[in-house]
Design an enzyme around this catalytic site. Structure first.
Site, short mmCIF file in Angstrom:
data_model
loop_
_atom_site.label_atom_id
_atom_site.label_comp_id
_atom_site.label_asym_id
_atom_site.label_seq_id
_atom_site.Cartn_x
_atom_site.Cartn_y
_atom_site.Cartn_z
N VAL A 175 0.84 -1.21 0.00
CA VAL A 175 0.00 0.00 0.00
C VAL A 175 0.87 1.26 0.00
O VAL A 175 0.60 2.23 -0.72
CB VAL A 175 -0.97 0.00 1.20
CG1 VAL A 175 -1.88 1.22 1.16
CG2 VAL A 175 -1.81 -1.28 1.20
N CYS A 176 1.96 1.22 0.79
CA CYS A 176 2.85 2.39 0.88
C CYS A 176 3.42 2.74 -0.49
O CYS A 176 3.57 3.91 -0.84
CB CYS A 176 4.00 2.11 1.83
SG CYS A 176 3.48 1.61 3.45
N SER A 177 3.76 1.71 -1.26
CA SER A 177 4.40 1.95 -2.56
C SER A 177 3.45 2.59 -3.55
O SER A 177 3.88 3.13 -4.57
CB SER A 177 4.93 0.61 -3.11
OG SER A 177 5.87 0.08 -2.22
N ASP A 178 2.16 2.52 -3.28
CA ASP A 178 1.17 3.15 -4.15
C ASP A 178 0.72 4.51 -3.64
O ASP A 178 0.10 5.27 -4.39
CB ASP A 178 -0.08 2.26 -4.24
CG ASP A 178 0.09 1.16 -5.26
OD1 ASP A 178 1.08 1.19 -5.98
OD2 ASP A 178 -0.77 0.27 -5.30
#
Lengths: 199, 194
Positions: A90-93
Site C-alpha cells: 500500500v505504501c508503494s502506491d
C-alpha cells in the site's frame, strides 16, 4: 468444549482467509514488493489531537539536509504523510498518487512531508522507483521512530501507522487520519481537509 | 451429538480447501479464453456513454459496447507506471479515432483498480484522457480479472451473439503502438470475413 473447538476452528480459518486476501493489493513495482499480509488496522495510541500545537521535529531528508517542522511556521500549511514501511504494497502506491497531485497541495498553499521509519539508503532506493518526487521524504529511523512516537503513531512492531496530519500555518493540527494500515487513504478526504483550512 | 466435533472438523476442512482455491481461481484472462463477467458502472459523462453506445444504462457489460474489439486498461491513479503510460494510451486512442478502418470498431475503456470516482476523475483530468474511465472502488472488477498488476491491457473480441473472448492480455507498457494495433486489427479483419 464445543464452543472452544468452534472458536479455535473459526480463528484458524480467519487467519487462513486473511493470508489469502493479503495477496490482493500489490499493483506496482513488479516483484520487488514484500507483502506482510493483513496487519492489525491500527496499533498505537495517539498522543496529539486536532487543535493541539504540532510537536516540532527535525529529521534528515533524502537530499542530506535536515528539515524541521517549525521552519514552515507562518509560511506554508504542512501535510505529514507517515507510511509504515518501504517496499510494502500500500505504501508503494500512496506517495506516487500524491506526487501526481502536486497542484492540489499548491492550491491550498501546502507542502507535503513524507515520513517513514526506514533509513535513508532504503528510502532512497525505494522512492527512486516512484520517479522524481516533488515533496521531501524524511527518515525517522534514528532514534528509531522518535517522531512517530511523539505523535502517538508508533506501532508495537516498530513501524509507523499509515497516518496523515494536516497542520496549518500557525502550527496547529487541523486534521488527523490514523488510517487502517492495510488500506490507502482516499485522496478526496485529504482534499476536503485542505479545503477546510481556509474556512 | 457426540459426532459434532468430527462433523464440524469435516465442514471446516472442506471450507479451508474450498475458499482459498475459489479465491485463487481468478487469474488474469488468457488469450482464447472467455472474459469473466463483471458489471461496469454507468459512464459519468454523456460523451462517454455516446462513445460506447451505452446511453440510458444503469450499468453495463462488454457486450453492450458498440465495438468489435474493446481494449480494457486496468490502471490506478497511484501507479507510477500508469501515470507514465497515460499519454501513450491517449495517442493510441487518437490513432484509432483518426483511422477510418478502425474508428468505431475498436474502443478503449479504463478501469481504476481500487480508485474512487474522485481519484479516477483526477487522473482523467490530469492526463486529458479522452476515453471513458471507470472507478473500481472496492477492487471488484480487479479481483474478477485476476488481481493483475497495473497497467494491464486486455483486448476483447466482441462479436454480436458471441461471448466476449480475450485476444490479448499483457502486463505493462505497450512497447510498440503500431505493432499492437496491427496485431489486434488482424482479428478485426478476420472477424469481418466470418
Amino acid at each position: 468444549m464445543k464452543r472452544k473447538i468452534a472458536s479455535i476452528l473459526i480463528a484458524f480459518y480467519l487467519v487462513l482467509v486473511s493470508f489469502v486476501f493479503a495477496q490482493t493489493h500489490s499493483l506496482s513495482f513488479k516483484d520487488e514488493i514484500y507483502n506482510p499480509g493483513i496487519l492489525k488496522p491500527t496499533d498505537s495510541v495517539l498522543k496529539v489531537k486536532v487543535g493541539d500545537k504540532a510537536p516540532n521535529f527535525t529529521l534528515p531528508c533524502l537530499s542530506g539536509k535536515k528539515i524541521s517542522l517549525h521552519q514552515f511556521l507562518g509560511g506554508k500549511n504542512v501535510v505529514l504523510s507517515f507510511v509504515p514501511a518501504a517496499w510494502t504494497p500500500v505504501c508503494s502506491d500512496q506517495w506516487p498518487g500524491y506526487n501526481l497531485a502536486k497542484e492540489i497541495f499548491d492550491q491550498y498553499d501546502a507542502i507535503l512531508l513524507g515520513i517513514s521509519v526506514d533509513n535513508i539508503p532504503t528510502l532512497y532506493a525505494w522512492t527512486r522507483q516512484m520517479g522524481d518526487l516533488w515533496f521531501r521524504v524524511l527518515s525517522d529511523f534514528w532514534p528509531h521512530g522518535q517522531v512517530a512516537s511523539e505523535y502517538g503513531i508508533l506501532r508495537s512492531d516498530g513501524m509507523a501507522e499509515r497516518a496523515l496530519f494536516v497542520i496549518d500555518k500557525k502550527g496547529i493540527i487541523r486534521y488527523i487520519d490514523v488510517h487502517n494500515i492495510n488500506e490507502r487513504p482516499r485522496l478526496e478526504a485529504l482534499v476536503k481537509a485542505l479545503e477546510e483550512l481556509g474556512q | 451429538m457426540k459426532y459434532w466435533p468430527s462433523l464440524a472438523l469435516s465442514i471446516f476442512v472442506f471450507f479451508c480447501l474450498w475458499l482459498p482455491s475459489s479465491v485463487g481461481q481468478a487469474k488474469a484472462p488468457a488469450p482464447g479464453k472467455l472474459l469473466p463477467r463483471f458489471e461496469i458502472p454507468p459512464p459519468q459523462r454523456p460523451i462517454d456513454a455516446q462513445y460506447l453506445g451505452v446511453q440510458d444504462k444503469e450499468s453495463f457489460w462488454i457486450t453492450d459496447i458498440d465495438a468489435q474489439l474493446v481494449i480494457i486498461e486496468i490502471f490506478s491513479m497511484y501507479c507510477p507506471f500508469c501515470q507514465r503510460e497515460a499519454p501513450r494510451i491517449n495517442e493510441l486512442y487518437e490513432k484509432i479515432e483518426s483511422d477510418p478502418q478502425l474508428k468505431g470498431k475498436i474502443k478503449i475503456i479504463g478501469v481504476g483498480a481500487g480508485n474512487s470516482p474522485f481519484e479516477v476523475n483526477f487522473f482523467r483530468k490530469k492526463f486529458n484522457v479522452p476515453f471513458p474511465m471507470f472507478p473500481d472502488n472496492d477492487f471488484a472488477i480487479h479481483k474478477t480479472l485476476g488481481e493483475v498488476r497495473t497497467p494491464y491491457f486486455i483486448v476483447v473480441s466482441n462479436l454480436p451473439d458471441h461471448c466476449p473472448t480475450v485476444i490479448y492480455s499483457k502486463l505493462g507498457s505497450i512497447k510498440n503502438m503500431d505493432e499492437f494495433l496491427k496485431h489486434i486489427s488482424k482479428k478485426l479483419s478476420s472477424e469481418a470475413q466470418e
